[in-house]
Design a protein around this motif. Structure first.
Motif, short mmCIF file in Angstrom:
data_model
loop_
_atom_site.label_atom_id
_atom_site.label_comp_id
_atom_site.label_asym_id
_atom_site.label_seq_id
_atom_site.Cartn_x
_atom_site.Cartn_y
_atom_site.Cartn_z
N ASP A 154 61.74 53.88 36.08
CA ASP A 154 63.05 54.46 35.80
C ASP A 154 64.00 53.32 35.41
N ASP A 155 65.30 53.51 35.59
CA ASP A 155 66.26 52.49 35.17
C ASP A 155 66.73 51.61 36.33
N LYS A 156 65.99 51.56 37.38
CA LYS A 156 66.33 50.69 38.51
C LYS A 156 66.42 49.24 38.06
N VAL A 157 67.37 48.49 38.62
CA VAL A 157 67.52 47.07 38.31
C VAL A 157 66.89 46.25 39.44
N PHE A 158 65.98 45.36 39.08
CA PHE A 158 65.30 44.49 40.03
C PHE A 158 65.89 43.08 39.97
N ASP A 159 65.83 42.38 41.09
CA ASP A 159 66.25 40.98 41.13
C ASP A 159 65.29 40.20 42.01
N ALA A 160 65.64 38.96 42.32
CA ALA A 160 64.72 38.09 43.06
C ALA A 160 64.47 38.57 44.48
N GLU A 161 65.35 39.39 45.01
CA GLU A 161 65.18 39.88 46.38
C GLU A 161 64.35 41.16 46.44
N SER A 162 64.05 41.75 45.31
CA SER A 162 63.24 42.98 45.28
C SER A 162 61.82 42.66 45.76
N ARG A 163 61.24 43.59 46.49
CA ARG A 163 59.86 43.45 46.95
C ARG A 163 59.14 44.78 46.79
N THR A 164 57.82 44.72 46.71
CA THR A 164 57.01 45.91 46.60
C THR A 164 55.80 45.79 47.50
N THR A 165 55.12 46.89 47.71
CA THR A 165 53.94 46.88 48.58
C THR A 165 52.68 46.68 47.75
N LEU A 166 51.65 46.20 48.40
CA LEU A 166 50.39 45.89 47.73
C LEU A 166 49.66 47.17 47.33
N ASP A 167 49.25 47.21 46.08
CA ASP A 167 48.37 48.28 45.60
C ASP A 167 46.99 48.02 46.19
N PRO A 168 46.47 48.91 47.04
CA PRO A 168 45.20 48.64 47.71
C PRO A 168 43.99 48.81 46.81
N GLY A 169 44.19 49.28 45.58
CA GLY A 169 43.07 49.49 44.69
C GLY A 169 42.49 50.90 44.87
N PRO A 170 41.31 51.15 44.31
CA PRO A 170 40.48 50.21 43.55
C PRO A 170 41.14 49.80 42.23
N TYR A 171 40.79 48.61 41.75
CA TYR A 171 41.39 48.05 40.56
C TYR A 171 40.48 48.30 39.36
N ASP A 172 41.04 48.96 38.35
CA ASP A 172 40.24 49.36 37.19
C ASP A 172 40.37 48.40 36.02
N ILE A 173 41.51 47.71 35.92
CA ILE A 173 41.72 46.79 34.81
C ILE A 173 42.25 45.46 35.35
N GLU A 174 42.14 44.43 34.51
CA GLU A 174 42.49 43.09 34.96
C GLU A 174 43.97 42.97 35.33
N PHE A 175 44.86 43.56 34.53
CA PHE A 175 46.28 43.41 34.84
C PHE A 175 46.63 44.06 36.17
N GLN A 176 45.98 45.16 36.51
CA GLN A 176 46.22 45.79 37.80
C GLN A 176 45.83 44.84 38.92
N ALA A 177 44.68 44.18 38.77
CA ALA A 177 44.23 43.23 39.79
C ALA A 177 45.13 42.00 39.83
N TYR A 178 45.52 41.51 38.64
CA TYR A 178 46.44 40.36 38.58
C TYR A 178 47.75 40.68 39.29
N SER A 179 48.32 41.83 38.98
CA SER A 179 49.57 42.23 39.61
C SER A 179 49.42 42.31 41.12
N ALA A 180 48.34 42.91 41.57
CA ALA A 180 48.10 43.02 43.01
C ALA A 180 47.96 41.64 43.65
N SER A 181 47.34 40.70 42.93
CA SER A 181 47.18 39.35 43.48
C SER A 181 48.52 38.67 43.69
N LYS A 182 49.47 38.89 42.76
CA LYS A 182 50.79 38.29 42.89
C LYS A 182 51.57 38.93 44.05
#
Length: 351
Positions: A154-182
């Motif tokens: 959506d149009d939410k604004v993120f900044d350096a203090e924003s956090r998210t929870t880990l996607d537990p998978g399963p991971y189907d593509i590399e970017f999904q796994a890369y994002s989860a690793s970060k």
């Protein structure tokens, strides 16, 4: 740039795009640097880079230490001895062998390796007892949900203090796994700091796509593989995609500058800084073609670059104002990033 403090910087990831540029900035700032590499050949490769050789540094200013397995127990213990600062730019390098990537392999080689390497490094730093500050390269993929990057937000604004929870998978593509690793590494490092209350503090750097000249690429073919530059160069070479990508980008020099600036003791520790150029809405990928038309028209005539590329943009709203204010910089635009990368590519192809 003048050094903000004396001391030894231990730097991981110096053989990579962001890490090497960070090395250059740290040496120009006057620091002594020990880079951590996975083999002697990689260490020598950095020492032989043209900009490094031009500095004519002695071993007291620049040396390397080999850590072949970054997730081995106490892997970094000897590497960080005597350090005043540690900058962790290294990222997992997937090694799937002959087997096609599976969800389990994505989890092992991206998510688990990133978490183990980061926590293992923090444990080694605590044992060293000399380090004042740790700076870790993360990504905006580490603090923003994946759905936003593929055009489902959506149009939410993120900044350096924003956090998210880990996607537990399963991971189907590399970017999904890369994002989860970060996400995994960022959340784990901050939790570790809170639980252990060490004598050092932590600063996390969260850039978007990182583009710009890459000295370690000495041929045009090098630029087409190995770093995020390859994605932008693909568009400039005429690649076609219907899948949107986030338009949050960073100039590699800005990313390196913030890493080194973050060593300044005047900057409060235990916080994060996000980098995304061109205002809250970021850039539009296909504007890269406009840049080429303006600055490199002959390359379109001779066919080395093309105006037929297609890449829709997923708008992710990111506020990097804190970074610009803290470090006294203006994050350079997507236009500058494209000019830098396209210029290097054309130089390497004889433009």
């Amino acid at each position: 740039m003048a050094a903000v403090s004396s001391g030894l910087v231990v730097l991981t990831g110096a053989t990579g795009f962001v890490g090497f540029k960070t090395l250059i900035f740290s040496l120009k700032a006057g620091y002594s640097v020990r880079i951590v590499v996975r083999s002697d050949s990689k260490g020598h490769g950095v020492l032989e880079a043209s900009s490094i050789k031009a500095m004519n540094l002695g071993s007291e200013r620049l040396s390397y230490f080999v850590v072949p397995d970054i997730i081995a127990p106490r892997a970094y213990d000897d590497a960080v001895k005597g350090a005043t600062y540690v900058i962790h730019c290294a990222s997992p390098i997937p090694s799937f062998g002959d087997a096609p990537p599976t969800a389990e392999l994505y989890d092992k080689f991206f998510v688990q390796t990133a978490r183990k390497a980061t926590i293992g490094l923090l444990e080694s730093i605590r044992r060293a007892s000399t380090v004042k500050r740790v700076v870790i390269t993360s990504s905006i993929a580490g603090n923003i949900p994946l759905k936003y990057f593929v055009g489902q937000g959506d149009d939410k604004v993120f900044d350096a203090e924003s956090r998210t929870t880990l996607d537990p998978g399963p991971y189907d593509i590399e970017f999904q796994a890369y994002s989860a690793s970060k996400v995994a590494a960022l959340n784990a490092s901050e939790s570790w700091m809170e639980e252990n209350n060490p004598s050092f503090d932590l600063i996390s750097i969260l850039p978007g796509w990182v583009f710009g000249r890459d000295e370690l690429c000495t041929t045009a073919a090098d630029l087409k593989t190995g770093s995020t530059n390859s994605v932008l160069l693909g568009l400039l070479k005429g690649s076609q995609s219907d899948d949107p990508l986030m338009g949050n980008t960073s100039f590699v020099d800005d990313v390196a500058q913030v890493h080194i600036g973050a060593l300044d003791p005047k900057i409060e520790g235990n916080q994060a800084f996000i980098l995304s150029s061109d205002g809250i809405n970021g850039a539009k990928w296909e504007d890269a073609i406009k840049v080429v038309k303006q600055y490199f028209p002959q390359a379109l005539v001779d066919g080395r670059l093309k105006s037929t590329g297609k890449q829709p943009t997923a708008v992710v709203r990111v506020d990097a104002g804190k970074t610009e204010k803290t470090f006294g910089i203006r994050l350079r635009s997507f236009e500058e990033q494209v000019k830098s990368l396209a210029g290097q590519y054309l130089e390497l192809t004889g433009y």
